[in-house]
Design a protein around this motif. Structure first.
Motif, PDB file in Angstrom:
ATOM      1  N   ASN A 193     -11.737  -3.678  10.643  1.00 48.35           N
ATOM      2  CA  ASN A 193     -11.528  -2.508   9.982  1.00 48.35           C
ATOM      3  C   ASN A 193     -12.638  -1.330  10.209  1.00 48.35           C
ATOM      4  N   TRP A 194     -13.592  -1.566  11.583  1.00 47.94           N
ATOM      5  CA  TRP A 194     -14.603  -0.464  11.784  1.00 47.94           C
ATOM      6  C   TRP A 194     -14.194   0.529  12.766  1.00 47.94           C
ATOM      7  N   LYS A 195     -12.936   0.550  13.023  1.00 43.85           N
ATOM      8  CA  LYS A 195     -12.698   1.870  13.950  1.00 43.85           C
ATOM      9  C   LYS A 195     -12.938   3.032  13.327  1.00 43.85           C
ATOM     10  N   PRO A 196     -13.321   3.894  13.955  1.00 45.86           N
ATOM     11  CA  PRO A 196     -13.502   5.285  13.283  1.00 45.86           C
ATOM     12  C   PRO A 196     -12.114   5.712  12.902  1.00 45.86           C
ATOM     13  N   GLN A 197     -12.167   6.581  11.785  1.00 49.08           N
ATOM     14  CA  GLN A 197     -11.059   7.266  10.977  1.00 49.08           C
ATOM     15  C   GLN A 197     -10.594   8.409  11.809  1.00 49.08           C
ATOM     16  N   GLU A 198      -9.379   8.420  12.265  1.00 46.81           N
ATOM     17  CA  GLU A 198      -9.112   9.692  13.115  1.00 46.81           C
ATOM     18  C   GLU A 198      -8.499  11.032  12.422  1.00 46.81           C
ATOM     19  N   TYR A 199      -8.612  11.874  12.862  1.00 46.41           N
ATOM     20  CA  TYR A 199      -8.404  13.187  12.397  1.00 46.41           C
ATOM     21  C   TYR A 199      -6.531  13.284  12.511  1.00 46.41           C
ATOM     22  N   PRO A 200      -5.902  13.223  11.450  1.00 43.21           N
ATOM     23  CA  PRO A 200      -4.567  13.024  11.578  1.00 43.21           C
ATOM     24  C   PRO A 200      -3.803  14.317  12.266  1.00 43.21           C
TER      25      PRO A 200
END
Length: 484
Positions: A193-200
């Motif tokens: 659960n630590w992948k960077p959050q992406e710009y959608p």
């Protein structure tokens, strides 16, 4: 400084087979099995053993158990031993011994000595660094050994019990493989659960018709760990940090491998979209537009002066240098040749990759004085390059970006899985039309580099760019930037 030769380019790609964890695992397992069995190996039985292990090779290629998930890798071999009662001490000792030889002596000592001039005594330190390593390379002890042990036990079980009908519990083995696949999926689903959050969405900023800068120069201190950058004796870089715009939470992408990060930096998007998933590039070239493409379409020029690895992503836009060079002089030669390229090409976008910091982290560790010394050296070289640009007129109406592509973790300075020290990178904007003395504390991503360059130079954004332009750093109504 010499360019990377064709031999070096091919050798770098071959080395990545052994360096990247996903490709190393099957190569090492098959090699150990053949070495341990010697000339007596039966080709038919070996083939059956390899086929039996193939589904597990696939599972472990898909699920690499990053960071703390690697401790869950000991469950499948324990389950196999419990189910099938198979054990081979000699084979596992072969695997352990060859793994220590490959990582500590071949890679950590011989390879680094021949390539960058590290001491012949490097093995006295690097064995300790490998034990702490958590990145996605073959040197991740906690990830590689349980995978290797399970795969070797499976191959040995399939090889030694014969090839006729009824000689194996194949039904039970199929259940075991299915169980490992489900277990791997479940562990990753619940705990990864630590992948960077992406710009959608794609970059929504309105492009500018008139350039805000004549030129952008990006200097990438490869593998520069952010808190070590801030601790280092680097007065010029800290001057740029204080008098330009500095980002406290500039995040790299996952996996944090050099070619992956550069691909995201100059396309503005993520690995799933640009197609470069590791330093091991199966299909050459990013599969989306880069900022170099957009400049070329406008009759302008961008040059990426970097190591042979980057050719795999950006092809002819890369002017390469050889990475087979003593680490104490390699960045000096890089910056000297960068001056020659600037004068010859006069590019609108000039990108320079400095590699000594990264190589010091990998060979000597990031928590030792040598790493800080290399950042100090980078500081002096960047200041010299800045003063040279000033004298030659290249600094006029120019935006300077100083950044890292990724940080480095503890141990061998690994990077890939976003361990401590890898995730956030130093990032400075300075120069023409850039605000002064601003510290941005909000979260940002290196995928914003490409659209910000496009915005500054007045060219369209790359077609799949997702990062927002770093408009908080840009002072469009200010006078042209002052020099230091």
């Amino acid at each position: 400084m010499k360019s990377a030769s064709l031999f070096e380019i091919v050798a770098a790609r071959c080395w990545n087979v052994l360096n990247e964890g996903k490709t190393f695992t099957p190569v090492f397992v098959l090699s150990v099995f053949l070495i341990a069995n010697g000339l007596a190996v039966d080709p038919l039985r070996f083939g059956i053993a390899a086929v039996a292990a193939l589904p597990l090779f696939v599972v472990y290629y898909i699920y690499d158990y990053p960071l703390h998930l690697r401790w869950f890798l000991w469950v499948p071999p324990a389950g196999f031993i419990a189910m099938f009662g198979h054990w081979n001490t000699g084979l596992l000792l072969w695997a352990f011994g060859l793994y220590v030889f490959f990582t500590v002596f071949f890679w950590g000592t011989l390879y680094y000595h021949l390539r960058i001039g590290t001491t012949w005594w490097n093995f006295t330190r690097i064995w300790k660094l490998f034990l702490k390593n958590t990145d996605s390379t073959s040197g991740n002890v906690g990830e590689q050994l349980p995978k290797v042990f399970l795969l070797l036990l499976v191959m040995d079980w399939a090889y030694r019990d014969g090839v006729g009908p009824g000689t194996h519990s194949w039904e039970a083995y199929a259940v075991f493989v299915a169980g490992v696949a489900f277990y791997s999926w479940l562990v990753h689903k619940l705990l990864f659960n630590w992948k960077p959050q992406e710009y959608p969405d794609y970059t929504s900023n309105a492009a500018v018709s008139n350039p805000l800068a004549k030129r952008v120069v990006v200097i990438v201190i490869d593998g520069c760990r952010k808190e070590r950058f801030e601790e280092a004796d680097a007065p010029f870089l800290h001057y740029l940090q204080k008098t330009g715009v500095y980002y406290d939470l500039m995040e790299t992408v996952y996996p944090a491998r050099t070619v992956v990060c550069f691909s995201s930096m100059f396309t503005g998007t993520y690995p799933r979209e640009h197609g470069i998933q590791s330093n091991m590039v199966w299909k050459l070239g990013v599969r989306v537009e880069s900022v170099f493409d957009k400049l070329k379409q406008q009759g302008r020029k961008g040059v990426l002066f970097g190591c042979a690895h980057l050719i795999d992503a950006f092809g002819d836009y890369v002017e390469s240098f050889t990475a087979v060079e003593n680490n104490d002089i390699v960045d000096h030669k890089i910056m000297a040749r960068a001056k020659e390229i600037m004068k010859r090409e006069n590019p609108d976008l000039m990108v320079i990759q400095m590699i000594a910091v990264d190589q010091t982290g990998h060979s000597r560790g990031v928590l030792y004085p040598e790493y800080l010394d290399k950042i100090k050296e980078s500081d002096r070289l960047i200041e010299d390059f800045y003063r040279w640009m000033e004298r030659e007129g290249f600094l006029d109406d120019t935006v300077l970006v100083v950044m890292a592509d990724h940080g480095q973790g503890n141990g061998i300075g690994g990077h890939g899985h976003l361990d401590v020290g890898e995730r956030f990178v130093p990032f400075i904007l300075h120069g023409s039309g850039i605000k002064r003395g601003v510290r941005v504390k909000e979260h940002r991503s290196i995928v914003s580099l490409a659209p910000t360059i496009s915005y500054l130079l007045g060219v369209p954004f790359p077609d799949k760019s997702r990062g927002p332009v770093l408009t908080e750093a840009i002072d469009e109504v200010s006078s042209k930037g002052e020099t230091a």
